[in-house]
Design a protein around this motif. Structure first.
Motif, PDB file in Angstrom:
ATOM      1  N   ARG A  42      -2.103   5.561 -11.623  1.00 37.25           N
ATOM      2  CA  ARG A  42      -1.522   6.859 -11.246  1.00 37.25           C
ATOM      3  C   ARG A  42      -0.078   6.970 -11.730  1.00 37.25           C
ATOM      4  O   ARG A  42       0.339   8.023 -12.205  1.00 37.25           O
ATOM      5  CB  ARG A  42      -1.584   7.059  -9.738  1.00 37.25           C
TER       6      ARG A  42
ATOM      7  N   PRO B 274      -6.212  -5.931 -10.142  1.00 31.22           N
ATOM      8  CA  PRO B 274      -5.982  -7.380 -10.031  1.00 31.22           C
ATOM      9  C   PRO B 274      -6.029  -8.055 -11.404  1.00 31.22           C
ATOM     10  O   PRO B 274      -6.880  -7.746 -12.235  1.00 31.22           O
ATOM     11  CB  PRO B 274      -7.150  -7.861  -9.166  1.00 31.22           C
TER      12      PRO B 274
ATOM     13  N   CYS C 179       0.462  -5.515 -16.246  1.00 32.47           N
ATOM     14  CA  CYS C 179       1.397  -4.407 -16.055  1.00 32.47           C
ATOM     15  C   CYS C 179       1.706  -4.246 -14.569  1.00 32.47           C
ATOM     16  O   CYS C 179       0.809  -4.289 -13.737  1.00 32.47           O
ATOM     17  CB  CYS C 179       0.780  -3.126 -16.601  1.00 32.47           C
ATOM     18  N   PRO C 180       2.961  -4.053 -14.204  1.00 28.49           N
ATOM     19  CA  PRO C 180       3.297  -3.911 -12.792  1.00 28.49           C
ATOM     20  C   PRO C 180       3.024  -2.512 -12.226  1.00 28.49           C
ATOM     21  O   PRO C 180       3.222  -2.286 -11.043  1.00 28.49           O
ATOM     22  CB  PRO C 180       4.794  -4.215 -12.759  1.00 28.49           C
ATOM     23  N   LEU C 181       2.592  -1.588 -13.063  1.00 32.64           N
ATOM     24  CA  LEU C 181       2.361  -0.215 -12.614  1.00 32.64           C
ATOM     25  C   LEU C 181       0.877   0.076 -12.511  1.00 32.64           C
ATOM     26  O   LEU C 181       0.073  -0.398 -13.300  1.00 32.64           O
ATOM     27  CB  LEU C 181       2.995   0.775 -13.596  1.00 32.64           C
ATOM     28  N   GLY C 182       0.529   0.928 -11.550  1.00 31.74           N
ATOM     29  CA  GLY C 182      -0.850   1.339 -11.382  1.00 31.74           C
ATOM     30  C   GLY C 182      -1.203   2.490 -12.308  1.00 31.74           C
ATOM     31  O   GLY C 182      -0.332   3.092 -12.954  1.00 31.74           O
TER      32      GLY C 182
ATOM     33  N   SER D 267      -5.409   4.357  -8.621  1.00 35.16           N
ATOM     34  CA  SER D 267      -4.648   3.652  -7.596  1.00 35.16           C
ATOM     35  C   SER D 267      -3.161   3.639  -7.930  1.00 35.16           C
ATOM     36  O   SER D 267      -2.763   3.708  -9.090  1.00 35.16           O
ATOM     37  CB  SER D 267      -5.160   2.211  -7.514  1.00 35.16           C
ATOM     38  N   TRP D 268      -2.353   3.524  -6.881  1.00 35.56           N
ATOM     39  CA  TRP D 268      -0.918   3.369  -7.092  1.00 35.56           C
ATOM     40  C   TRP D 268      -0.597   1.937  -7.510  1.00 35.56           C
ATOM     41  O   TRP D 268       0.415   1.687  -8.127  1.00 35.56           O
ATOM     42  CB  TRP D 268      -0.156   3.701  -5.808  1.00 35.56           C
ATOM     43  N   ARG D 269      -1.474   1.011  -7.146  1.00 32.06           N
ATOM     44  CA  ARG D 269      -1.257  -0.409  -7.460  1.00 32.06           C
ATOM     45  C   ARG D 269      -2.008  -0.784  -8.726  1.00 32.06           C
ATOM     46  O   ARG D 269      -3.057  -0.223  -9.029  1.00 32.06           O
ATOM     47  CB  ARG D 269      -1.750  -1.267  -6.314  1.00 32.06           C
ATOM     48  N   PRO D 270      -1.502  -1.776  -9.457  1.00 35.30           N
ATOM     49  CA  PRO D 270      -2.206  -2.215 -10.672  1.00 35.30           C
ATOM     50  C   PRO D 270      -3.502  -2.942 -10.317  1.00 35.30           C
ATOM     51  O   PRO D 270      -3.623  -3.502  -9.227  1.00 35.30           O
ATOM     52  CB  PRO D 270      -1.209  -3.163 -11.340  1.00 35.30           C
TER      53      PRO D 270
ATOM     54  N   SER E  37      -3.914  -7.707 -13.759  1.00 34.93           N
ATOM     55  CA  SER E  37      -3.283  -6.897 -14.799  1.00 34.93           C
ATOM     56  C   SER E  37      -1.883  -7.436 -15.096  1.00 34.93           C
ATOM     57  O   SER E  37      -1.172  -7.884 -14.209  1.00 34.93           O
ATOM     58  CB  SER E  37      -3.183  -5.442 -14.339  1.00 34.93           C
TER      59      SER E  37
END
Length: 77
Positions: free
Chosen positions: A44, A35, A39-42, A30-33, A37
């Protein structure tokens, strides 16, 4: 072989094609992290960073991680 051609081949096959594969792959995550998490990055985005920093080695890591099945997770379809 011309040094300019060699340099372009390294850039194309070492960075651009692996990067395109990670961006366009359905198995890239996913592009989103996830739930909850921290970390603000997903996932991908993390793979994109690895490919940018490590080039072909980062792409190989991505390729190998998508082939394995993790315990407790169904195999990717």
């Amino acid at each position: 072989m011309d040094p300019k051609l060699t340099a372009w081949l390294i850039v194309i096959f070492g960075y651009l094609l692996p990067l395109a594969h990670v961006v366009l792959s359905r198995r890239g995550g996913s592009w989103r992290p996830p739930p909850g998490s921290g970390c603000p990055l997903g996932p991908r985005v993390g793979w994109i960073v690895l490919v940018l920093l490590l080039g072909p080695v980062g792409w190989f890591m991505f390729w190998r991680s998508r082939k394995r099945t993790r315990p407790g997770h169904p195999p990717p379809s």
